[in-house]
Design an enzyme around this catalytic site. Structure first.
Site, short mmCIF file in Angstrom:
data_model
loop_
_atom_site.label_atom_id
_atom_site.label_comp_id
_atom_site.label_asym_id
_atom_site.label_seq_id
_atom_site.Cartn_x
_atom_site.Cartn_y
_atom_site.Cartn_z
N ARG A 117 82.49 43.22 -12.84
CA ARG A 117 83.30 43.14 -14.02
C ARG A 117 83.65 41.64 -14.36
NH1 ARG A 117 86.05 47.41 -11.32
NH2 ARG A 117 85.45 49.38 -12.21
N LYS A 137 77.70 33.44 -26.26
CA LYS A 137 76.96 34.72 -26.60
C LYS A 137 75.97 34.90 -25.65
CE LYS A 137 76.65 34.89 -31.58
NZ LYS A 137 76.01 34.93 -32.87
N GLU A 165 67.25 23.55 -35.00
CA GLU A 165 68.51 23.72 -34.90
C GLU A 165 69.42 22.56 -35.03
OE1 GLU A 165 69.57 26.92 -34.83
OE2 GLU A 165 67.92 28.15 -33.82
N LYS A 175 79.20 23.01 -33.46
CA LYS A 175 79.36 24.30 -33.03
C LYS A 175 80.82 24.78 -32.40
CE LYS A 175 76.83 28.28 -30.67
NZ LYS A 175 75.75 28.75 -30.27
N GLU A 229 82.23 35.84 -34.28
CA GLU A 229 81.57 35.99 -35.47
C GLU A 229 81.95 36.96 -36.35
OE1 GLU A 229 77.30 35.31 -34.88
OE2 GLU A 229 76.96 36.70 -36.75
N ARG A 265 81.67 31.87 -38.10
CA ARG A 265 80.35 31.68 -37.19
C ARG A 265 78.92 32.15 -37.72
NH1 ARG A 265 80.43 32.48 -30.58
NH2 ARG A 265 78.23 32.00 -30.50
N HIS A 323 60.93 30.31 -31.82
CA HIS A 323 62.04 30.57 -32.69
C HIS A 323 62.59 29.32 -33.42
CE1 HIS A 323 66.17 32.16 -33.68
NE2 HIS A 323 66.47 30.99 -33.20
P1 NAD Z 1 63.16 29.30 -22.97
O1 NAD Z 1 64.49 29.61 -22.18
O2 NAD Z 1 62.21 30.28 -22.91
O3 NAD Z 1 62.72 27.82 -22.71
C1 NAD Z 1 61.56 27.58 -23.35
C2 NAD Z 1 60.56 27.25 -22.39
O4 NAD Z 1 60.88 25.86 -21.59
C3 NAD Z 1 60.62 28.12 -20.99
O5 NAD Z 1 58.80 28.08 -20.53
C4 NAD Z 1 61.12 27.27 -19.83
O6 NAD Z 1 60.66 27.87 -18.71
C5 NAD Z 1 60.90 25.85 -20.13
N1 NAD Z 1 61.71 24.82 -19.85
C6 NAD Z 1 63.08 24.93 -19.68
N2 NAD Z 1 63.51 23.92 -19.22
C7 NAD Z 1 62.50 22.89 -19.14
C8 NAD Z 1 62.44 21.58 -18.72
N3 NAD Z 1 63.56 20.84 -18.53
N4 NAD Z 1 61.22 21.18 -18.62
C9 NAD Z 1 60.06 22.05 -18.86
N5 NAD Z 1 59.99 23.14 -19.26
C10 NAD Z 1 61.43 23.72 -19.28
O7 NAD Z 1 63.73 29.19 -24.54
P2 NAD Z 1 64.86 28.33 -25.47
O8 NAD Z 1 64.41 27.94 -26.51
O9 NAD Z 1 65.56 27.35 -24.45
O10 NAD Z 1 65.87 29.61 -25.60
C11 NAD Z 1 65.45 30.88 -26.45
C12 NAD Z 1 66.27 31.84 -26.16
O11 NAD Z 1 67.63 31.47 -26.31
C13 NAD Z 1 66.35 32.96 -26.69
O12 NAD Z 1 66.03 34.11 -25.79
C14 NAD Z 1 67.17 33.06 -27.78
O13 NAD Z 1 67.51 34.71 -28.17
C15 NAD Z 1 68.55 32.56 -27.14
N6 NAD Z 1 69.41 31.99 -27.94
C16 NAD Z 1 70.67 32.28 -27.64
C17 NAD Z 1 71.50 31.75 -28.34
C18 NAD Z 1 73.27 32.07 -27.99
O14 NAD Z 1 73.84 31.69 -28.72
N7 NAD Z 1 73.35 32.52 -26.78
C19 NAD Z 1 71.53 30.88 -29.35
C20 NAD Z 1 70.17 30.60 -29.73
C21 NAD Z 1 69.25 31.11 -28.96
N1 GLY Z 2 73.28 30.99 -32.32
C1 GLY Z 2 74.16 31.37 -33.21
C2 GLY Z 2 75.48 31.64 -32.49
O1 GLY Z 2 75.92 31.15 -31.50
O2 GLY Z 2 76.30 32.16 -33.09
#
Ligand code: NAD
Ligand code: GLY
Length: 364
Positions: free
Chosen positions: A122, A144, A186, A228, A238, A242, A266
């Site tokens: 929890r 999030k 972004e 942000k 949101e 947001r 993305h």
């Molecule tokens: P990811 O976490 O898949 O990382 C991208 C790649 O980079 C992976 O292969 C990872 O292993 C590698 N990597 C990470 N750090 C590294 C480093 N320092 N050196 C070398 N390689 C490295 O992708 P991302 O773009 O970081 O995140 C995408 C995810 O984030 C999606 O699942 C998306 O839904 C989520 N997201 C969440 C929010 C939120 O508000 N929570 C906002 C935007 C995106």
């Molecule tokens: N990535 C959009 C949000 O955190 O609201």
């Protein structure tokens, strides 16, 4: 060298620390927030191979009792099965509510570890140590957390603010350039929706950023996080404001979905989506053609795609109507007002607004 901002959310407030090499001070930073000395370090195999040993030894030297949990690398593993594996490992390690979790990786690890922290027993305190540009400017801030469901991305989740975010810009040294550029989409988004000076600054300093100049990186990441944080402080869950963070995401998600999440990262899909959103904004009189060109030019300088992939209008419309942001069957979108401001509005006739843009694509 450490710089900080605060995310003010009453009892859920926390600090975001920025700087090159600041991971060296992790144990002091954890002590400042009275974080548990028994922790689970959740990462993935790639980040672990590159940076795990150093962080483990920093924590061990400071007397932390650390269990490492390394999941497989990839969005395809951001699911309930991996979360279940994380729960198993937390149980094996004897983690309980008095312990802590450190999410160490990109957005996939951060989202999954954050959801694990929200739900295991929890709720267990957690700290974000983001290692991709996208996670440093977006996903580690704002609380999030989620995993994907076979029928859609991030469908199972919770709002769960971290206790601290530690952004060491040196981690970006090992990030592949394509991932870095995708994160920059972004960053550009923040300038377009909220801060025209920052947008201008990005136009002047994008090369320094691509060359990973520490001062420029800290400025860009800190400004992004501040924008942000300001938004999240007003609308944590949101219910209104947001949603402006979704600028470029409505069409971007459609691009990702029509290309089966294979062709674009993305951030790349968001780059395309932002140019489309800006064109629709122009058609509706919210911005000038010159603004659309400035957004598109900056994205091109960052090696991001801006060309709309060729799919029929009907397929784009259907994909957009499946977006989580659709309410009562009506498509809502974020439009830029010039550069530096934006608004959210319902799109009454998406088939008309998007037709011109897609016709231009067909004509090329
Ligand atoms: P990811 O976490 O898949 O990382 C991208 C790649 O980079 C992976 O292969 C990872 O292993 C590698 N990597 C990470 N750090 C590294 C480093 N320092 N050196 C070398 N390689 C490295 O992708 P991302 O773009 O970081 O995140 C995408 C995810 O984030 C999606 O699942 C998306 O839904 C989520 N997201 C969440 C929010 C939120 O508000 N929570 C906002 C935007 C995106
Ligand atoms: N990535 C959009 C949000 O955190 O609201």
């Amino acid at each position: 060298m450490k710089d900080s901002i605060n995310v003010g959310l009453q009892e859920r407030s926390y600090q975001i620390d920025f700087g090159p090499g600041i991971i060296s001070d992790i144990s002091e930073s954890l002590a400042e927030i009275n974080f548990s000395r028994k922790v689970a370090l959740i990462t993935n195999v790639t980040v672990n191979a590159l940076h795990g040993e150093r962080l483990l030894s920093l924590l061990a030297q400071a007397g932390f009792d650390v269990t490492l949990i390394a999941v497989k690398d990839g969005e395809e593993y951001k699911n309930l099965e991996t979360l279940s594996f994380i729960y198993d490992e937390l149980v094996k390690a004897g983690i309980d509510r008095s312990c802590g979790i450190i999410a160490f990786g990109g957005g996939v690890v951060g989202d999954m570890a954050g959801l694990g922290a929200a739900t295991f027993m929890r709720g267990v305190d957690y700290v974000q140590v983001p290692t991709t540009l996208l996670s440093q400017v977006d996903s580690s801030v704002g609380g999030k957390t989620a995993v994907n469901h076979p029928s859609g991305k991030n469908l199972i989740g919770a709002f769960n603010q971290p206790r601290l975010v530690v952004i060491d810009t040196d981690y970006l040294q090992t990030l592949p350039a394509r991932e870095f550029n995708a994160g920059m989409a972004e960053v550009v988004k923040y300038g377009v929706i909220r801060n025209s000076e920052f947008f201008d600054w990005l136009n002047h300093h994008y090369q320094d950023l691509r060359n990973l100049k520490a001062e420029a990186l800290v400025h860009a990441i800190k400004t992004s996080c501040q924008i942000k944080a300001d938004i999240v402080e007003i609308d944590e869950k949101e219910s209104s404001l947001r949603a402006i963070l979704n600028f470029g995401h409505t069409f971007g998600h459609a691009v990702e979905s029509l290309t089966d999440y294979q062709r674009f990262l993305h951030g790349e899909a968001v780059a395309i989506g932002m140019v489309v959103a800006a064109r629709v904004s122009q058609q509706l009189g919210y911005c000038e053609e010159a603004d659309v060109a400035r957004i598109s030019d900056l994205l091109i300088k960052l090696d991001l795609p801006v060309e709309v992939p060729k799919f029929p209008l009907s397929e784009y419309l259907e994909a957009m109507m499946h977006d989580k942001k659709v309410a009562d069957g009506k498509l809502k979108m974020v439009f830029n007002k010039g550069i530096g401001d934006c608004l959210i509005s319902q799109l009454d006739y998406p088939e008309v607004e998007f037709k011109t843009i897609l016709d231009e694509v067909k004509g090329r």
